[in-house]
Scaffold this motif. Structure first.
Motif, PDB file in Angstrom:
ATOM      1  N   ALA A 141       0.832  -1.207   0.000  1.00  0.00           N
ATOM      2  CA  ALA A 141       0.000   0.000   0.000  1.00  0.00           C
ATOM      3  C   ALA A 141       0.862   1.251   0.000  1.00  0.00           C
ATOM      4  O   ALA A 141       0.596   2.208  -0.748  1.00  0.00           O
ATOM      5  N   ILE A 200       0.882   3.640  -3.334  1.00  0.00           N
ATOM      6  CA  ILE A 200       0.456   5.038  -3.210  1.00  0.00           C
ATOM      7  C   ILE A 200       1.623   5.972  -3.504  1.00  0.00           C
ATOM      8  O   ILE A 200       1.461   7.025  -4.131  1.00  0.00           O
ATOM      9  N   SER A 251      -4.362  12.893  -0.018  1.00  0.00           N
ATOM     10  CA  SER A 251      -4.329  11.777   0.918  1.00  0.00           C
ATOM     11  C   SER A 251      -5.737  11.316   1.286  1.00  0.00           C
ATOM     12  O   SER A 251      -5.996  10.118   1.429  1.00  0.00           O
ATOM     13  N   GLN A 252      -6.671  12.256   1.425  1.00  0.00           N
ATOM     14  CA  GLN A 252      -8.052  11.894   1.729  1.00  0.00           C
ATOM     15  C   GLN A 252      -8.709  11.189   0.549  1.00  0.00           C
ATOM     16  O   GLN A 252      -9.470  10.237   0.736  1.00  0.00           O
ATOM     17  N   ARG A 255      -7.307   7.606   0.589  1.00  0.00           N
ATOM     18  CA  ARG A 255      -7.736   6.788   1.715  1.00  0.00           C
ATOM     19  C   ARG A 255      -9.231   6.498   1.707  1.00  0.00           C
ATOM     20  O   ARG A 255      -9.661   5.390   2.041  1.00  0.00           O
ATOM     21  N   LEU A 256     -10.028   7.482   1.329  1.00  0.00           N
ATOM     22  CA  LEU A 256     -11.476   7.363   1.465  1.00  0.00           C
ATOM     23  C   LEU A 256     -12.185   6.914   0.188  1.00  0.00           C
ATOM     24  O   LEU A 256     -13.265   6.317   0.277  1.00  0.00           O
ATOM     25  N   LEU A 264      -8.519   4.097  -2.871  1.00  0.00           N
ATOM     26  CA  LEU A 264      -7.936   2.849  -2.390  1.00  0.00           C
ATOM     27  C   LEU A 264      -8.994   1.791  -2.073  1.00  0.00           C
ATOM     28  O   LEU A 264      -8.817   0.620  -2.458  1.00  0.00           O
TER      29      LEU A 264
END
Length: 271
Positions: A88, A92, A183-184, A187-188, A191
């Motif tokens: 991961a 990323i 990043s949000q 992650r939300l 991914l």
């Protein structure tokens, strides 16, 4: 009747007859080879009941098979979890907006993905032993886990990167319009969808990690293959021991695949 596809035209009547004849001949040859192998094994006494009797006694399982099975599961479980985390991060990182991060993650991924797992295990084994980085009692275990983590983590990184890139561009654009940071978004939104889409490939890599744990045999790690060979050396029944070990591995891999299939269905139904 066979249907035409984008790969080939539908076979005609003569082609279907020819394919049926070829398939029948192949099955006959395969059956003859299997009968010959079974006959040869029976002549050498490998199929005698005495060869299989140790596997119906508790001591064979408690002394040999089960400790080796635990070693396989332990090394595979730890390396799979570590590989998922490493994959991961690398996956990323290869999509980062920072060139240095992309370059480092790309070089790390391509480098370790090109190295055979056995070479990674042997290298880390001698590295840990040379500099005393790991207690001697955990040397083999740490080397197997490190080798499996480095290789499978880099492969998982490529799987996740491919899954994220395969998502519609509108996903990221909509997240940007909502004011979410990179990043949000990752992650939300991106991914979780990539993991769901690439779950079969991820499970396949987990199965590979489970099977590759048997490479620990080369450095003395006690896993199910090594324990099976040890029991065969004691009882003198190498073929039955290897068959039992193979059946155990098949059962574990089948259970892992079945669990992943059920998890995939649940994730898809929830989404």
């Amino acid at each position: 009747m066979s249907q035409a596809t984008v790969l080939y035209d539908a076979p005609g009547r003569r082609a279907r007859i020819r394919n049926a004849i070829v398939a029948a001949v192949f099955l006959l040859v395969l059956a003859a080879m299997a009968a010959w192998v079974i006959t040869r094994l029976a002549d050498r006494g490998q199929l005698d009941a005495d060869m299989w009797r140790p596997f119906i006694t508790a001591s064979t399982w408690t002394v040999y098979i089960l400790p080796g099975l635990w070693g396989t599961i332990e090394a595979a479980a730890v390396s799979i979890v570590a590989a998922l985390v490493l994959g991961a991060l690398l996956g990323i990182g290869r999509l980062s907006d920072h060139r240095a991060v992309r370059w480092f993650c790309g070089a790390f991924t391509e480098g370790f993905r090109a190295i055979p797992v056995l070479l990674l295990i042997l290298f880390t084994y001698y590295l840990y032993a040379q500099y005393g980085l790991v207690p001697p009692s955990q040397l083999a275990f740490a080397s197997v886990v490190t080798g499996l983590t480095l290789y499978n983590g880099t492969v998982i990184a490529e799987i996740l990167r491919s899954g994220i890139n395969s998502l519609p561009a509108g996903q990221g654009e909509a997240a940007t319009a909502l004011g979410l940071r990179k990043s949000q978004q990752m992650r939300l939104i991106l991914l979780p969808q990539a993991v769901t889409a690439m779950l079969p490939a991820l499970v396949s890599q987990m199965v590979i990690a489970l099977k590759d744990s048997a490479l620990g045999y080369m450095i003395g790690y006690v896993e199910v293959v090594r324990s099976g060979i040890m029991s065969a050396s004691f009882y003198g029944n190498y073929l039955p021991a290897l068959i039992v070990v193979a059946l155990v591995m098949i059962a574990i891999n089948f259970s892992l695949t079945a669990f992943a299939t059920r998890l995939e269905r649940r994730l898809r139904s929830a989404s």
